[in-house]
Design a protein around this motif. Structure first.
Motif, PDB file in Angstrom:
ATOM      1  N   SER A   1      23.885  47.502  44.228  1.00  0.00           N
ATOM      2  CA  SER A   1      23.731  47.954  45.637  1.00  0.00           C
ATOM      3  C   SER A   1      23.668  46.803  46.622  1.00  0.00           C
ATOM      4  CB  SER A   1      22.381  48.577  45.723  1.00  0.00           C
ATOM      5  OG  SER A   1      21.575  47.579  45.039  1.00  0.00           O
ATOM      6  N   ARG A   2      23.425  45.574  45.950  1.00  0.00           N
ATOM      7  CA  ARG A   2      23.348  44.421  47.008  1.00  0.00           C
ATOM      8  C   ARG A   2      24.231  43.391  46.662  1.00  0.00           C
ATOM      9  NH1 ARG A   2      16.863  43.600  46.732  1.00  0.00           N
ATOM     10  NH2 ARG A   2      16.330  45.901  47.328  1.00  0.00           N
ATOM     11  N   TYR A   3      25.327  43.473  46.170  1.00  0.00           N
ATOM     12  CA  TYR A   3      26.447  42.480  45.901  1.00  0.00           C
ATOM     13  C   TYR A   3      27.610  43.154  46.366  1.00  0.00           C
ATOM     14  CZ  TYR A   3      23.653  39.572  42.621  1.00  0.00           C
ATOM     15  OH  TYR A   3      22.858  38.958  42.184  1.00  0.00           O
ATOM     16  N   THR A   4      28.508  42.224  47.058  1.00  0.00           N
ATOM     17  CA  THR A   4      29.990  42.612  47.322  1.00  0.00           C
ATOM     18  C   THR A   4      30.626  42.368  45.943  1.00  0.00           C
ATOM     19  OG1 THR A   4      30.147  41.830  49.716  1.00  0.00           O
ATOM     20  CG2 THR A   4      31.978  41.803  48.296  1.00  0.00           C
ATOM     21  N   VAL A   5      31.258  43.515  45.528  1.00  0.00           N
ATOM     22  CA  VAL A   5      31.809  43.387  44.020  1.00  0.00           C
ATOM     23  C   VAL A   5      33.430  43.710  44.337  1.00  0.00           C
ATOM     24  CG1 VAL A   5      32.008  44.614  42.038  1.00  0.00           C
ATOM     25  CG2 VAL A   5      30.089  44.350  43.125  1.00  0.00           C
ATOM     26  N   GLY A   6      34.353  43.069  43.813  1.00  0.00           N
ATOM     27  CA  GLY A   6      35.549  43.056  43.921  1.00  0.00           C
ATOM     28  C   GLY A   6      36.292  43.022  42.282  1.00  0.00           C
ATOM     29  N   TRP A   7      37.662  43.658  42.621  1.00  0.00           N
ATOM     30  CA  TRP A   7      38.230  43.669  41.372  1.00  0.00           C
ATOM     31  C   TRP A   7      39.628  42.777  41.521  1.00  0.00           C
ATOM     32  CZ3 TRP A   7      36.986  45.339  36.493  1.00  0.00           C
ATOM     33  CH2 TRP A   7      36.105  46.263  36.379  1.00  0.00           C
ATOM     34  N   PHE A   8      39.942  41.953  40.756  1.00  0.00           N
ATOM     35  CA  PHE A   8      41.006  41.082  40.635  1.00  0.00           C
ATOM     36  C   PHE A   8      41.789  41.176  39.304  1.00  0.00           C
ATOM     37  CE2 PHE A   8      40.508  38.208  44.433  1.00  0.00           C
ATOM     38  CZ  PHE A   8      39.256  38.468  44.852  1.00  0.00           C
ATOM     39  N   ARG A   9      43.176  40.965  39.563  1.00  0.00           N
ATOM     40  CA  ARG A   9      44.053  40.769  37.951  1.00  0.00           C
ATOM     41  C   ARG A   9      44.817  39.595  38.233  1.00  0.00           C
ATOM     42  NH1 ARG A   9      47.872  46.209  39.538  1.00  0.00           N
ATOM     43  NH2 ARG A   9      48.995  45.193  41.106  1.00  0.00           N
ATOM     44  N   GLN A  10      45.310  39.291  37.012  1.00  0.00           N
ATOM     45  CA  GLN A  10      46.200  38.186  36.663  1.00  0.00           C
ATOM     46  C   GLN A  10      47.140  38.554  35.522  1.00  0.00           C
ATOM     47  OE1 GLN A  10      44.181  34.472  36.165  1.00  0.00           O
ATOM     48  NE2 GLN A  10      45.947  33.135  36.894  1.00  0.00           N
TER      49      GLN A  10
ATOM     50  N   GLU B   1      49.492  34.250  39.807  1.00  0.00           N
ATOM     51  CA  GLU B   1      48.234  33.877  40.281  1.00  0.00           C
ATOM     52  C   GLU B   1      47.265  35.120  40.448  1.00  0.00           C
ATOM     53  OE1 GLU B   1      49.397  30.202  43.169  1.00  0.00           O
ATOM     54  OE2 GLU B   1      48.490  32.161  44.219  1.00  0.00           O
ATOM     55  N   ARG B   2      46.101  34.713  40.346  1.00  0.00           N
ATOM     56  CA  ARG B   2      45.054  35.839  40.307  1.00  0.00           C
ATOM     57  C   ARG B   2      45.093  36.593  41.645  1.00  0.00           C
ATOM     58  NH1 ARG B   2      39.264  34.692  37.751  1.00  0.00           N
ATOM     59  NH2 ARG B   2      40.651  34.152  36.137  1.00  0.00           N
ATOM     60  N   GLU B   3      45.188  38.167  41.731  1.00  0.00           N
ATOM     61  CA  GLU B   3      45.425  38.700  42.998  1.00  0.00           C
ATOM     62  C   GLU B   3      44.450  39.826  43.297  1.00  0.00           C
ATOM     63  OE1 GLU B   3      49.053  41.027  43.098  1.00  0.00           O
ATOM     64  OE2 GLU B   3      48.702  42.215  41.163  1.00  0.00           O
ATOM     65  N   PHE B   4      44.081  39.904  44.470  1.00  0.00           N
ATOM     66  CA  PHE B   4      43.039  40.866  44.875  1.00  0.00           C
ATOM     67  C   PHE B   4      43.697  42.408  44.447  1.00  0.00           C
ATOM     68  CE2 PHE B   4      40.038  43.102  47.368  1.00  0.00           C
ATOM     69  CZ  PHE B   4      40.780  44.180  48.096  1.00  0.00           C
ATOM     70  N   VAL B   5      42.801  42.983  43.810  1.00  0.00           N
ATOM     71  CA  VAL B   5      43.021  44.678  43.626  1.00  0.00           C
ATOM     72  C   VAL B   5      42.148  45.284  44.661  1.00  0.00           C
ATOM     73  CG1 VAL B   5      42.807  46.386  41.922  1.00  0.00           C
ATOM     74  CG2 VAL B   5      43.662  44.119  41.356  1.00  0.00           C
TER      75      VAL B   5
END
Length: 126
Positions: A31-40, A45-49
């Motif tokens: 509830s209180r974090y920005t949460v992201g998913w990335f893949r590599q 390079e690691r890329e935003f999903v």
């Protein structure tokens, strides 16, 4: 130190679906974090999903997954999910969950996240 753990990866045929889960040791994680998913993928390079920002709950996706992937949160379970449908071989990669306590403006940059999971392998066969 917040521990982040992903699960749910595996091997699936093209056109199939998987759901990844991301949990953390902080009860306020979902509830209180920005949460992201990335893949590599290997050699890349690691890329935003995808990401869901804290505070306003805005959800954003990379163009390559828009319409196929859905990020959601279950605050009761303190877990963030990435539902992946219509998977393609080019989706094959190690998928990482990333989190940060702040409202991230440049959410597609891995350097802006403080906490990372160990990654989970997703393999899509053709």
């Amino acid at each position: 130190q917040v521990q982040v753990v992903e699960s749910g990866g595996g091997l699936v045929q093209a056109g199939g679906s998987l759901r990844l889960s991301c949990a953390a040791s902080d009860p306020a994680f979902s509830s209180r974090y920005t949460v992201g998913w990335f893949r590599q993928a290997p050699g890349k390079e690691r890329e935003f999903v995808a990401v869901q920002r804290r505070s306003d709950g805005g959800t954003y996706y990379a163009d390559s997954v828009k319409g196929r992937f859905t990020l959601s949160r279950d605050n009761a379970e303190k877990t963030v999910y990435l539902q992946m449908n219509s998977l393609k071989p080019e989706d094959t990669a190690v998928y990482y969950c990333a989190a940060d306590r702040s409202y991230i403006v440049n959410f597609d940059a891995p350097r802006n996240y403080d906490y990372w999971g160990q990654g989970t392998q997703v393999t899509v066969s053709s």
